[in-house]
Write an enzyme that holds these catalytic residues in place. Sequence first.
Site, PDB file in Angstrom:
ATOM      1  N   ARG A  71      59.033 -11.217  18.799  1.00  0.00           N
ATOM      2  CA  ARG A  71      60.093 -10.462  18.156  1.00  0.00           C
ATOM      3  C   ARG A  71      61.204 -11.409  17.758  1.00  0.00           C
ATOM      4  O   ARG A  71      61.324 -12.486  18.346  1.00  0.00           O
ATOM      5  CB  ARG A  71      60.690  -9.472  19.147  1.00  0.00           C
ATOM      6  CG  ARG A  71      60.450  -8.030  18.818  1.00  0.00           C
ATOM      7  CD  ARG A  71      60.761  -7.192  20.037  1.00  0.00           C
ATOM      8  NE  ARG A  71      59.838  -6.063  20.106  1.00  0.00           N
ATOM      9  CZ  ARG A  71      60.095  -4.887  19.538  1.00  0.00           C
ATOM     10  NH1 ARG A  71      61.226  -4.696  18.893  1.00  0.00           N
ATOM     11  NH2 ARG A  71      59.219  -3.915  19.619  1.00  0.00           N
ATOM     12  N   ASP A 114      68.290 -21.750  12.397  1.00  0.00           N
ATOM     13  CA  ASP A 114      67.990 -21.121  13.678  1.00  0.00           C
ATOM     14  C   ASP A 114      66.934 -21.937  14.433  1.00  0.00           C
ATOM     15  O   ASP A 114      65.896 -21.414  14.814  1.00  0.00           O
ATOM     16  CB  ASP A 114      67.548 -19.670  13.472  1.00  0.00           C
ATOM     17  CG  ASP A 114      67.654 -18.855  14.757  1.00  0.00           C
ATOM     18  OD1 ASP A 114      68.237 -19.381  15.742  1.00  0.00           O
ATOM     19  OD2 ASP A 114      67.155 -17.723  14.789  1.00  0.00           O
TER      20      ASP A 114
END
Length: 802
Positions: free
Chosen positions: A533, A645
Amino acid sequence: MASTFLCIVLLFLAQSSPLASSASNNLNPGSSLSVENSADTLISTNGMFSAGFFPVGENAYCFGIWFTEPAAADAATQNLAVVWTANRDQPVNGRGSMFTLQKNGNLILTDAGKYTVWSSNNVFSNSLAQLILNDNGNLVLLTLKGVALWESFASPTDTLLPQQQLTRNTKLVSSRSLTNYSSGFYSLFFDNDNTLRLLYDGPEVSSIYWHDPWLLSLQAGRTTYNNSRVAVLDALGNFSASDGLNFMSSDYGVKLQRRLKADVDGNLRLYSRKKPGDRWVVSWQAIAEPCKIHGICGPNGLCTYEPSSGRKCSCLPGYEMRNKNDWAYGCQPTTEGFNVSCKSSTARDQFDFMYLPRVEYFGYDYFIYVNTSLEKCKAICLELCNCPGFHYKFGGGHHNCYPKTQFRNGYRTPGFKGELYLKLPKSILSSYNATAKEFNMCSSKLTSQLSRTYEKKSTNGSVNFMLKFASALGGLELVCIIVVWYFVMRSSKEKEESDVVTQGYLHAVTGFRRFSYSELKKATRGFKEEIGRGGGGIVYKGTLCDQRVAAIKQLNAATQGEAEFLAEVSLIGKLYHMNLIEMWGYCVEGKHRLLVYEYMEHGSLAEKLSSNVLDWNQKFEIAVGTAKGLAYLHEECLEWVLHCDVKPQNILLDSNYNPKVADFGLSQLLHRSEVSNSKFSRIRGTRGYMAPEWIQNMPITSKVDVYSYGIVVLEMLTGKSPAEGIQSSEGGGETQKKMMVSRVREKMNGGFENAESKKREELMKVALRCSEENRDARPTMTQVVEMLLHYQDDSESEIGNS
Ligand SMILES: *[C@@H]1O[C@H](CO)[C@@H](O)[C@H](O)[C@H]1NC(C)=O
Ligand SMILES: *[C@@H]1O[C@H](CO)[C@@H](O)[C@H](O)[C@H]1NC(C)=O
Ligand SMILES: *[C@@H]1O[C@H](CO)[C@@H](O)[C@H](O)[C@H]1NC(C)=O
Ligand SMILES: *[C@@H]1O[C@H](CO)[C@@H](O)[C@H](O)[C@H]1NC(C)=O
Ligand SMILES: *[C@@H]1O[C@H](CO)[C@@H](O)[C@H](O)[C@H]1NC(C)=O
Ligand SMILES: *[C@@H]1O[C@H](CO)[C@@H](O)[C@H](O)[C@H]1NC(C)=O
Ligand SMILES: *[C@@H]1O[C@H](CO)[C@@H](O)[C@H](O)[C@H]1NC(C)=O
């Protein structure tokens, strides 16, 4: 009428003859393979390889060996993975050409039934021989006693198969272009110093570009002392050469179909596939940065990275392409203004310089003037008639001046410190508005084009042949008309086919496609098995209809339109690097937005760190691989694909623990509307890994990824996650980071004796430098790669010595 009938019967026979002969793996003395009969093909006993004629253009054929099964995506277009060619530089006519094993044991290839274009040059009349296509792809001429008189493995073209040796007498030579199989400019061979190298041997100059020409062989991990000069790839994917070069394919350990190829773009790549009909995947390549290959843009050309095609050529300002179809010939000065003689001072006054940052032209220095001012350097270049410009670099505490004699091997790279000053007539400079800013190489419209057209090979020979044939039958004009009409139809059909081949190849290279929602639903069995996720969506494991296991990411709310999404996704899909997750496709249907990636068996670095199963060598290799992937993303013209990220959750590991960076480009995909003029309006990333620039509201550059990378390496070193102990306060991550840094500093004082702990020391240095608060103090990702690789080489040669 009788002969018309006879002719039709003959045509019918010619059409149906494939049924008559059955495929075999050998050819007996006195027999031939004919270009006209597609069933005249040898097939190895295991079915993997075929030998015969294949089309290379309009009515032009080569005799060669290929993997029998084309890749699935190309099945319709018959695009073959050719591994050997007898007559690459002299294709033969589609009529009357033969490959014959003569009774005396000689192999010959005849063009149009007349001219011998190739021969194995061996005559052996005593014991009758047989030609056999072996299961390993070797075409061997054997005596009855089993002695090999000739073998295709001894004369490779551009491909090396497992077990095939590259020796002192052989080399791999690339093809000229994707569609032109003749000998190109790039070759792999054993050089005079016994080391294996890649050479560019172009129309005007030659140069070595791999291993890095400025490294001594020893620094590159090669030895010059072993003069046996032999290299071989084994079936499991281990390549080893007598000069110490040793690499393993990323899918090492399994018996796959493999081929090592000197590609048309000058790179050396190892391809593999699991079973016949699968797509070929690159499991190793020699050069990660395509622009560093010599000769690609020719003289006065400049190579820049471009996502859609890998790289792009353009001409320097004031120059234009010499041959509009072929970058190998590079660029020449545009006619106006360059004609001025440099001898007279008035003429000199007409020149000035254009400043081009981070442009590197390798070699061809006139001289090196140490500690020289910019003005002095300009004056030197103006005095020299053949000086087209100079490099001005800082080194050894002062500036040095490198006037050039030619511009070759040029590329633009963020890692390069030097500056190029290009000498141009003032008249031209003014049209560029006197500043280099106007010269935006990223938006240049010129793209690299390899020649894709074939000259029409005269069908004169075959027409003549048919004329004689017809007159022998009685010379009825009607017959000739039918016959000629038949071949005209046939050759126009061949032309269509060869056009399709070109497109098919390109498609196979990018291998990227659109999936339907129902297809992906089926692949994931109704989105059952969730494997992750984050990054804007949920990831499921799935099996595609071609049995490939995939990770399928279902993106959250779709904010942008279909066209925008497609544009973005197809750019990401074209990025290829060993250390980046490969995107196989996407789905956009209604509000559904899905991305299909390769599946990584060993999950994420985060999982492996928390279960503490990695040893130091693995950690080091992961750090190097991750740095390479990020460096590739940060190449010039790719600033848009800042990762933003970087964290252990986004570094995935394949079955060999090779790292691949995931989720790059996603921030653009998800927050497209916020990215305008490379200003990021909202904070991105994950607490603990985020660079201070985000909070300080400073411009966001590639250095934010460098910072995050530094934190990841700190985490690998200390085993502590920066996210630990972060409560609600902004400063939480900061304190944790300070703790990690001080821990690393303590350890660094411990001293390092063996190679392993030296690797650890190097990682510590890199981690500390990358996680500097001041972004200017951080190295670029390219520099990080260089630091680590340089060290890797050192340690290997040290191990070798001890
Ligand atoms: C690869 O081959 C080289 C040379 O034969 C050998 O030294 C090396 O151990 C091999 N590597 C593996 C993993 O088998
Ligand atoms: C040279 O290389 C070959 C092949 O890798 C190897 O078999 C041989 O032992 C080497 N010779 C020396 C002297 O190291
Ligand atoms: C350029 O030089 C050539 C000979 O060197 C001369 O024939 C030609 O006229 C010149 N062209 C211009 C535009 O000055
Ligand atoms: C460079 O040149 C300047 C002036 O010519 C001189 O003062 C300086 O010492 C030189 N620097 C070095 C490192 O040689
Ligand atoms: C040159 O630059 C000036 C100021 O930067 C600008 O106003 C002008 O439009 C530019 N001219 C051209 C031809 O680009
Ligand atoms: C293929 O390339 C060779 C070498 O550059 C050239 O001579 C030949 O004409 C080309 N063939 C075709 C069909 O374009
Ligand atoms: C055919 O070949 C002949 C002689 O070889 C030559 O004179 C003629 O020009 C050729 N015709 C064509 C169309 O190429």
